[in-house]
Design an enzyme around this catalytic site. Sequence first.
Site, PDB file in Angstrom:
ATOM      1  N   ASP A   4       5.873   6.913   4.936  1.00 51.15           N
ATOM      2  CA  ASP A   4       5.117   5.916   4.185  1.00 51.15           C
ATOM      3  C   ASP A   4       5.746   5.854   2.798  1.00 51.15           C
ATOM      4  O   ASP A   4       5.537   6.748   1.976  1.00 51.15           O
ATOM      5  CB  ASP A   4       3.644   6.348   4.137  1.00 51.15           C
ATOM      6  N   CYS A  30      -8.202   6.062  -2.192  1.00 55.09           N
ATOM      7  CA  CYS A  30      -8.028   5.936  -0.743  1.00 55.09           C
ATOM      8  C   CYS A  30      -7.445   7.207  -0.147  1.00 55.09           C
ATOM      9  O   CYS A  30      -6.671   7.150   0.815  1.00 55.09           O
ATOM     10  CB  CYS A  30      -7.138   4.746  -0.382  1.00 55.09           C
ATOM     11  N   LYS A  50       3.817  -3.491  -4.583  1.00 54.51           N
ATOM     12  CA  LYS A  50       4.016  -2.306  -5.427  1.00 54.51           C
ATOM     13  C   LYS A  50       5.450  -2.246  -5.945  1.00 54.51           C
ATOM     14  O   LYS A  50       5.787  -1.430  -6.785  1.00 54.51           O
ATOM     15  CB  LYS A  50       3.679  -1.036  -4.642  1.00 54.51           C
ATOM     16  N   GLN A 108       4.747   4.411  -2.255  1.00 53.47           N
ATOM     17  CA  GLN A 108       4.870   4.860  -3.653  1.00 53.47           C
ATOM     18  C   GLN A 108       6.275   5.323  -3.987  1.00 53.47           C
ATOM     19  O   GLN A 108       6.525   5.738  -5.112  1.00 53.47           O
ATOM     20  CB  GLN A 108       3.875   6.005  -3.924  1.00 53.47           C
ATOM     21  N   HIS A 168      -2.628   8.726   2.353  1.00 54.78           N
ATOM     22  CA  HIS A 168      -3.493   7.585   2.040  1.00 54.78           C
ATOM     23  C   HIS A 168      -4.274   7.251   3.312  1.00 54.78           C
ATOM     24  O   HIS A 168      -3.773   7.483   4.420  1.00 54.78           O
ATOM     25  CB  HIS A 168      -2.571   6.412   1.665  1.00 54.78           C
TER      26      HIS A 168
HETATM   27  C1  LIG Z   1       0.847   6.100  -0.183  1.00 52.07           C
HETATM   28  C2  LIG Z   1       0.272   4.775   0.193  1.00 52.07           C
HETATM   29  N1  LIG Z   1       0.266   4.390   1.469  1.00 52.07           N
HETATM   30  C3  LIG Z   1      -0.220   3.199   1.845  1.00 52.07           C
HETATM   31  C4  LIG Z   1      -0.770   2.322   0.958  1.00 52.07           C
HETATM   32  C5  LIG Z   1      -1.317   1.028   1.436  1.00 52.07           C
HETATM   33  O1  LIG Z   1      -0.584  -0.021   0.930  1.00 52.07           O
HETATM   34  P1  LIG Z   1      -1.057  -1.530   1.143  1.00 52.07           P
HETATM   35  O2  LIG Z   1      -2.487  -1.588   0.694  1.00 52.07           O
HETATM   36  O3  LIG Z   1      -0.151  -2.319   0.276  1.00 52.07           O
HETATM   37  O4  LIG Z   1      -0.908  -1.846   2.580  1.00 52.07           O
HETATM   38  C6  LIG Z   1      -0.805   2.683  -0.388  1.00 52.07           C
HETATM   39  C7  LIG Z   1      -1.413   1.764  -1.366  1.00 52.07           C
HETATM   40  O5  LIG Z   1      -2.263   2.093  -2.143  1.00 52.07           O
HETATM   41  C8  LIG Z   1      -0.275   3.928  -0.777  1.00 52.07           C
HETATM   42  O6  LIG Z   1      -0.299   4.300  -2.052  1.00 52.07           O
END
Ligand SMILES: Cc1ncc(COP(=O)(O)O)c(C=O)c1O
Lengths: 423, 150
Positions: free
Chosen positions: A217, A381, A243, A220, A140
Amino acid sequence: MKRARPATVSEGWEKAGSPLDIARIRQDFPILRQRVHGKPLVYLDNAATSQKPQCVIDAVRRYYEAENSNIHRGIHYLSERATAEYEETRAKVQRFLNASDSREIVFVRGTTEGINLVTQSYGRKFVKAGDEILITAMEHHSNIVPWQILCEQAGARLRVIPMNHDGELLLEEYERLLGGRTKLVAVAHVSNALGTVNPVKQIVELAHRRGVPVLLDGAQAAPHMAVDVQALDCDFYTFSGHKLFGPTGIGVLYGKAPHLEAMPPYQAGGDMISLVTFEKTHYNVLPYKFEAGTPHIAGGIGLGAAVDYVTGIGLEAIAAYERELLAYATQALSAIRGLKVIGTAKEKAAVLSFVLEGVHPHDIGTILDREGVAIRAGHHCAMPVMQRFGVPATARASFAFYNTKEEVDVLVRGVHKVLKVFR
Amino acid sequence: MSELSELYQEVILDHNKSPRNFHKLKDADRTADGYNPLCGDKVTVYVKLDGEVIREISFEGSGCAISKASASMMTESLKGKTAGEAEALFDRVHKMLTGEPGANGGAADLGKLAVLSGVCQFPARVKCASLSWHTFQAAMKKAGGTASTE
Ligand SMILES: Cc1ncc(COP(=O)(O)O)c(C=O)c1O
């Protein structure tokens, strides 16, 4: 301290081995009763954010109605209550991740801030010119850009572990990239664009053999499978509350205590200090050293309720049910002519990215929306993932335990409607 | 299905399938790239001027049906117009897309472009329809700029 019953789900289903009572679970989510454009809402955008059960909404509300006060500083009744409940969430998260110590649980705004904290604190202290950071081809943007900025600041180099056409990491390439210059490896536990579940235990093992720390990370992953940071042996793990059926604006960074001890503060201000004079400031102990300023107290309390809720259902049961949903949806969608699933790894979470021949994902999204079906259309993203698969965007259906096979059927009928408009 | 069929009219689907003036213009005097970060729509607009008059105009890129059809129809409607006329036309198109009051009266004399009026029922898609126009505007303002819908 007297606390209201946190979750509305009866415990022990998992242990009893009985399937989840989805109809009953759905009643815990008021938003799911809604109609959209005259149709029942079919919410399949859980990877973007998940819906909130009543117990989370109630916990946030209860804080504002009955406990509102600042934490860690009041000597009065309300502040003591709010502090206790906020700190109780830390203990819940510690158990949720199976961390060995609650001092290793740092509250942040979300995954994005969790990663930025590590890049700007750990990274700026330990990453030097000529060093290398390893990420993967499926990250991401929030696990790419902070490292790019760090590398620019430090004169370090960002290197990318490639993947195959199913969306699986090439571990031989990873081993080749791991070298004497590698200072840190940062990998998504589960890819938000492809659904791939990465072999993170193995990834950590390989890195540790060379003394390299690993950040996972978990944005998900944490909402959909049991996570045990000690079993994974990862150095950092981060996820977002929103999430995980909790509020927005609150998330968690887990870090091994020795790392956190060695790291300088991320932001400075109140709460993160123990003693301030104009000559010198002594920083607070873990985890408060990293928690400057008044946090999202209601969010933290709501997150505690969310953790209670999902652990009440059982992460193993959730994962098993979602696997079933994914298999059903994959089969149903794949049967549609001209539809191609992007992300076909053997190990997948319930994320289904797809493209339709001759139809842009944005148009799919609009037509499905009119059927009451909420999906995401775009680059998720993860623009490098789109480039890797040679598509400008994908349509993505992402599931949670409150989704049903009937909803998958509505999605499939909606896709047929898209084809009718465009053929 | 009524709002949907108003959005995806035959004309739009046709322009999406076989976009007009969909190519690079080698000897363009003006060009600009447009990008919609929300959905990844990308467009490049090429303009060849003859004094104040748009002699030729074309586009390239990838995008949804709405952005592609809008770009295609834009090139058709701008060919032969002066820069000033083009500006005035964009103004009216924009009003139609955003459903500004009074725009309906104007839609009648927008000719073919009026088929895009269904977009105003879909706020999330207004940017798709206006991307090529913003990009055209950027091209006219200076040679080689990037337009964004943000
Ligand atoms: C794999 C992953 N990393 C990071 C993020 C970023 O999360 P947040 O926007 O809640 O900080 C997301 C959210 O879409 C994600 O799916």
